[in-house]
Design a protein around this motif. Structure first.
Motif, short mmCIF file in Angstrom:
data_model
loop_
_atom_site.label_atom_id
_atom_site.label_comp_id
_atom_site.label_asym_id
_atom_site.label_seq_id
_atom_site.Cartn_x
_atom_site.Cartn_y
_atom_site.Cartn_z
N LEU A 1 33.06 12.97 43.95
CA LEU A 1 34.23 13.58 43.31
C LEU A 1 34.47 15.01 43.76
O LEU A 1 35.62 15.46 43.81
CB LEU A 1 34.06 13.53 41.79
N LEU A 2 33.39 15.70 44.07
CA LEU A 2 33.49 17.12 44.45
C LEU A 2 32.71 17.36 45.74
O LEU A 2 31.71 18.08 45.76
CB LEU A 2 32.95 18.01 43.31
N PRO A 3 33.15 16.78 46.83
CA PRO A 3 32.34 16.79 48.07
C PRO A 3 32.20 18.16 48.71
O PRO A 3 31.25 18.38 49.47
CB PRO A 3 33.10 15.83 48.99
N GLN A 4 33.09 19.09 48.42
CA GLN A 4 33.05 20.39 49.07
C GLN A 4 32.28 21.45 48.29
O GLN A 4 32.13 22.58 48.77
CB GLN A 4 34.50 20.89 49.31
N GLU A 5 31.82 21.10 47.11
CA GLU A 5 31.18 22.10 46.26
C GLU A 5 29.73 22.36 46.66
O GLU A 5 29.03 21.47 47.15
CB GLU A 5 31.21 21.65 44.78
N SER A 6 29.30 23.59 46.43
CA SER A 6 27.90 23.96 46.59
C SER A 6 27.25 23.95 45.21
O SER A 6 27.83 24.46 44.24
CB SER A 6 27.77 25.36 47.19
N TRP A 7 26.07 23.37 45.11
CA TRP A 7 25.40 23.22 43.83
C TRP A 7 24.16 24.10 43.71
O TRP A 7 23.37 23.95 42.79
CB TRP A 7 25.03 21.75 43.61
N ALA B 1 20.74 21.40 36.33
CA ALA B 1 20.82 20.01 35.88
C ALA B 1 19.59 19.65 35.07
O ALA B 1 18.48 20.07 35.39
CB ALA B 1 20.95 19.07 37.08
N TRP B 2 19.83 18.86 34.03
CA TRP B 2 18.75 18.22 33.30
C TRP B 2 18.87 16.73 33.57
O TRP B 2 19.94 16.14 33.36
CB TRP B 2 18.83 18.49 31.80
N ALA B 3 17.81 16.13 34.03
CA ALA B 3 17.82 14.71 34.38
C ALA B 3 16.92 13.94 33.42
O ALA B 3 15.84 14.41 33.05
CB ALA B 3 17.34 14.51 35.81
N THR B 4 17.36 12.74 33.03
CA THR B 4 16.60 11.96 32.05
C THR B 4 15.55 11.06 32.68
O THR B 4 14.93 10.27 31.98
CB THR B 4 17.56 11.11 31.19
N HIS B 5 15.34 11.20 33.99
CA HIS B 5 14.27 10.47 34.67
C HIS B 5 13.96 11.21 35.97
O HIS B 5 14.84 11.85 36.56
CB HIS B 5 14.70 9.03 34.97
N GLU B 6 12.72 11.10 36.41
CA GLU B 6 12.33 11.81 37.62
C GLU B 6 13.11 11.31 38.84
O GLU B 6 13.42 12.10 39.74
CB GLU B 6 10.83 11.67 37.85
N ARG B 7 13.46 10.03 38.89
CA ARG B 7 14.26 9.54 40.01
C ARG B 7 15.63 10.22 40.05
O ARG B 7 16.16 10.52 41.12
CB ARG B 7 14.44 8.02 39.94
N ILE B 8 16.19 10.44 38.86
CA ILE B 8 17.50 11.13 38.79
C ILE B 8 17.32 12.60 39.18
O ILE B 8 18.17 13.17 39.87
CB ILE B 8 18.07 11.01 37.37
N ALA B 9 16.22 13.20 38.77
CA ALA B 9 15.94 14.58 39.15
C ALA B 9 15.83 14.72 40.67
O ALA B 9 16.35 15.67 41.26
CB ALA B 9 14.66 15.06 38.47
N PHE C 1 21.28 20.78 43.77
CA PHE C 1 21.19 21.55 42.53
C PHE C 1 20.05 22.56 42.65
O PHE C 1 18.94 22.22 43.04
CB PHE C 1 20.94 20.64 41.33
N GLY C 2 20.34 23.80 42.27
CA GLY C 2 19.36 24.86 42.41
C GLY C 2 18.24 24.80 41.40
O GLY C 2 17.09 25.18 41.68
N ALA C 3 18.53 24.34 40.18
CA ALA C 3 17.53 24.23 39.12
C ALA C 3 17.64 22.85 38.49
O ALA C 3 18.70 22.49 37.98
CB ALA C 3 17.74 25.32 38.07
N VAL C 4 16.55 22.09 38.54
CA VAL C 4 16.55 20.74 38.00
C VAL C 4 15.31 20.56 37.14
O VAL C 4 14.19 20.88 37.56
CB VAL C 4 16.55 19.67 39.12
N HIS C 5 15.51 20.07 35.93
CA HIS C 5 14.40 19.79 35.03
C HIS C 5 14.59 18.40 34.44
O HIS C 5 15.71 17.90 34.34
CB HIS C 5 14.34 20.82 33.90
#
Length: 261
Positions: free
Chosen positions: A201-207, A212-220, A228-232
């Motif tokens: 949806l946002l292919p040109q954005e820098s993350w 981000a908070w992810a509900t599973h390690e695979r998603i993280a 994403f600069g910070a992921v937990h």
């Protein structure tokens, strides 16, 4: 603010509950669910009693499958339903499946997923038992492979499909707000597909500055790969998200002005 990226109506339900506990949550679905059942899913209702177990991979699987329930049909007393986590269990209970017939991961499980569910199933006798797995388009084969190795006869049916969401003007404004002030925003990611959709949806954005908070390690892992600069990781329960938000505000991991509604 915290952006709840689950599909609707889950995104709204989660946002309302989180806001009731002081979290400035907003619904921004990254997945849209379409009921797109293949004929085998509808046919399964005519012979559910043949299955020892029906596995539901998500609340969407439950809702889409039960949308096909024929008038007058009831869940068989001899068939159990397997759930990968609390949200799916709740959907099964709301659909009329008794608590005694639901198998789910242990409440203290580190993750709610197929691996945790297998820990509750692995000691059972599966030789020649018929098992139906209800899912969306695609998905992991891991649990099916495990049960097949244990002797079960596995069948998969598609009850829904996942497509890109159509954001409203209000949701587009939320996206702009999130992108211009990443220090005030947390993206709550609940599936790897949602993460991939965000990139689409946002292919040109820098993350790099985004959180981000992810509900599973695979998603993280998917969020980190996306940039994403910070992921937990956070458990996929509303209380876990409330607790994580409280800790983050306390230790200034999220800018205080993010407390505005």
């Amino acid at each position: 603010m915290l952006l709840v990226t689950r599909p609707q109506p889950q995104a709204d339900a989660w946002s309302l509950e989180l806001r009731a506990h002081g979290v400035p949550a907003h619904a921004l679905p990254l997945l849209q669910i379409e009921h797109a059942a293949e004929p085998a899913a509808r046919d399964a209702w005519r012979s559910l009693e043949r299955y020892a177990l029906v596995v539901f991979v998500s609340p969407n699987a439950v809702q889409s499958f039960f949308a096909l329930q024929p008038v007058g049909a009831a869940w068989p007393a001899t068939t159990q339903a397997a759930s990968t986590g609390p949200g799916t269990t709740q959907a099964l209970r709301e659909a009329g499946v008794s608590a005694a017939q639901v198998v789910e991961p242990a409440r203290e499980a580190a993750q709610f997923d197929s691996e945790a569910l297998w820990q509750r199933l692995r000691e059972r006798a599966w030789m020649q038992a018929r098992v139906l797995v209800v899912r969306g388009d695609g998905g992991r084969e891991w649990l099916g492979d495990k049960m097949r190795d244990a002797g079960a006869q596995i069948e998969f049916v598609r009850a829904y499909r996942r497509v890109l969401p159509q954001w409203s003007a209000e949701q587009q404004a939320l996206v702009e707000r999130a992108l211009t002030a990443p220090q005030h925003t947390v993206w709550l990611l609940s599936s790897s597909q949602a993460t991939a959709n965000l990139l689409a949806l946002l292919p040109q954005e820098s993350w790099q500055a985004a959180q981000a908070w992810a509900t599973h390690e695979r998603i993280a892992e998917a969020a980190r790969a996306m940039g994403f600069g910070a992921v937990h990781t956070v458990a996929p329960t509303q209380q876990a998200v409330v607790d994580a938000w409280t800790r983050s505000i306390q230790f200034n991991h999220i800018a205080p002005s993010d407390q505005r509604p």
